[in-house]
Motif scaffolding. Structure first.
Motif, mmCIF file in Angstrom:
data_model
loop_
_atom_site.group_PDB
_atom_site.id
_atom_site.type_symbol
_atom_site.label_atom_id
_atom_site.label_comp_id
_atom_site.label_asym_id
_atom_site.label_seq_id
_atom_site.Cartn_x
_atom_site.Cartn_y
_atom_site.Cartn_z
ATOM 1 N N VAL A 1 7.536 10.805 -2.619
ATOM 2 C CA VAL A 1 6.257 10.137 -2.892
ATOM 3 C C VAL A 1 6.267 8.729 -2.315
ATOM 4 N N ARG A 2 7.355 7.983 -2.543
ATOM 5 C CA ARG A 2 7.445 6.613 -2.019
ATOM 6 C C ARG A 2 7.350 6.604 -0.502
ATOM 7 N N ARG A 3 7.924 7.598 0.127
ATOM 8 C CA ARG A 3 7.885 7.674 1.589
ATOM 9 C C ARG A 3 6.448 7.853 2.090
ATOM 10 N N VAL A 4 5.699 8.745 1.447
ATOM 11 C CA VAL A 4 4.307 8.963 1.862
ATOM 12 C C VAL A 4 3.454 7.742 1.556
ATOM 13 N N LEU A 5 3.665 7.125 0.395
ATOM 14 C CA LEU A 5 2.893 5.925 0.054
ATOM 15 C C LEU A 5 3.182 4.777 1.020
ATOM 16 N N ALA A 6 4.390 4.776 1.597
ATOM 17 C CA ALA A 6 4.734 3.768 2.608
ATOM 18 C C ALA A 6 4.192 4.150 3.984
ATOM 19 N N ARG A 7 3.453 5.242 4.036
ATOM 20 C CA ARG A 7 2.781 5.716 5.243
ATOM 21 C C ARG A 7 3.746 6.161 6.331
#
Length: 389
Positions: free
Chosen positions: A10-16
């Motif tokens: 999730v953090r990876r996707v939120l970091a784009r």
């Protein structure tokens, strides 16, 4: 059906960043396709998902959408809009029309060689979309032909078959491409990548302009492949020797030299490391040396070994350059950062006991854009160095 990520995913996707590895996925659909990507509840985006791939999730739209396919095709439209002026202005040029994740088109590369398009799709979800992709490319670009070059071993990691087949028109075996002052042949069906290395196009043209009027006598183009760097500089040197370990590459380089009537090019089939070592020990001198090696670091674990290899070839090149000579040197290993690259060059200059000035720091061609949050899109480093003493 959806794809559920771990907190790290999730953090990876939120970091784009569009890639999520299999180890950061809690729940995957059983078949490749286009699916929403979620954390515990909310939709984080839409992605091309493949349970067979180590990169299981490739996001192409961040946030929710009612029509994921419309979002995907919008990304294609934006990629083409970014380049269509250049495509129309120079119908004989080589141009990258889509650059995978950098254009939010996961695993998709589209190159144009004099209006003959070559497509490589390395994400499984593209497979049922290829006909629609070809239709849209025809509608927007009116190309002469479209060829699917799906012969890369990368596809096997995605559980995909390898093949080459036309998607539209009748693709020829070769196309002749214009690049600045030169022309060269591209083998559309069997050349490296999609046929040529377009990411160095602007650097080749730049180097040809930089050496103009310098009156060089002797040049060396190492890892020369099709001889394109050598051809760009050939009018401004008495002789340029093209080095490559591939006999087939040198056949192509000779044909390109003949096409451009460049009679001052010579060709040597040799291992670059061995040749540079022998020439340096023999006290050979040059006015211009070009180093455009393949990626020495395919994996992060290869980084240190790659830096040693880069240092060796650059050290020997710097030792052989006369004062006032130029070294054009590059790295296409994305695991070797720009900071790593210039630190390596500094060490090579120091060990060679040469005073070296940076004349230019460059990267990949403009049609290979960079995303700040996706470091993998920034892979090509190109330096032009001048030996002062």
């Amino acid at each position: 059906m959806k794809t559920v990520l771990t907190p790290r995913g999730v953090r990876r996707v939120l970091a784009r960043h569009p890639w999520v590895w299999r180890s950061d996925v809690v729940d995957l659909p059983p078949k490749p396709g286009i699916y929403p990507v979620t954390g515990k509840r909310e939709t984080l985006g839409w992605a091309m998902v493949n349970p067979l791939s180590q990169i299981s999730v490739r996001v192409f739209h961040f946030g929710d959408t009612g029509d994921p396919l419309a979002a995907l095709w919008k990304n294609l439209d934006q990629a083409l809009a970014y380049r269509i002026g250049a495509y129309r202005a120079d119908p004989e040029a080589g141009l990258r029309l889509a650059f995978a994740e950098a254009d939010l088109l996961p695993g998709l590369v589209i190159d144009s060689y004099a209006r003959h398009l070559v497509v490589q799709a390395h994400a499984a979800a593209w497979e049922p979309l290829l006909d629609e992709l070809a239709r849209r490319l025809q509608e927007t670009l009116k190309p002469h032909s479209i060829l699917a070059r799906h012969d890369s071993p990368v596809r096997e990691k995605e559980g995909l078959p390898r093949y080459v087949r036309p998607l539209a028109g009748d693709p020829p075996e070769t196309a002749v491409v214009g690049e600045g002052r030169i022309r060269y042949q591209v083998n559309l069906r069997a050349g490296q990548k999609t046929g040529a290395f377009l990411d160095q196009r602007d650097n080749r043209i730049f180097l040809g302009r930089e050496v103009e009027g310098r009156g060089y006598r002797r040049g060396l183009d190492v890892f020369g492949y099709q001889g394109l760097f050598a051809l760009q500089v050939s009018p401004h040197a008495e002789s340029i020797e093209v080095i490559d370990s591939s006999a087939a590459a040198l056949v192509a380089a000779r044909e390109n030299a003949a096409l451009n009537r460049a009679g001052n090019l010579t060709f040597t089939e040799a291992n670059a490391f061995d040749l540079l070592r022998e020439r340096e020990r023999a006290g050979e001198e040059y006015d211009l040396i070009i180093l455009d090696p393949p990626a020495f670091a395919a994996r992060k674990a290869d980084r240190e070994k790659a830096l040693r290899a880069y240092k060796e070839i650059n050290l020997r090149a710097l030792k052989m350059l006369r004062p006032g000579g130029l070294l054009a040197t590059a790295s296409c290993s994305h695991h070797v950062s720009e900071a790593d690259f210039y630190e390596m060059l500094s060490q090579a200059a120091a060990d060679a006991h040469r005073l070296v000035r940076i004349r230019a720091r460059r990267g990949q061609a403009w049609d290979h854009p960079l995303l700040l949050t996706v470091p993998e899109t920034h892979y090509l480093k190109f330096a032009l160095l001048e030996v002062l003493a």
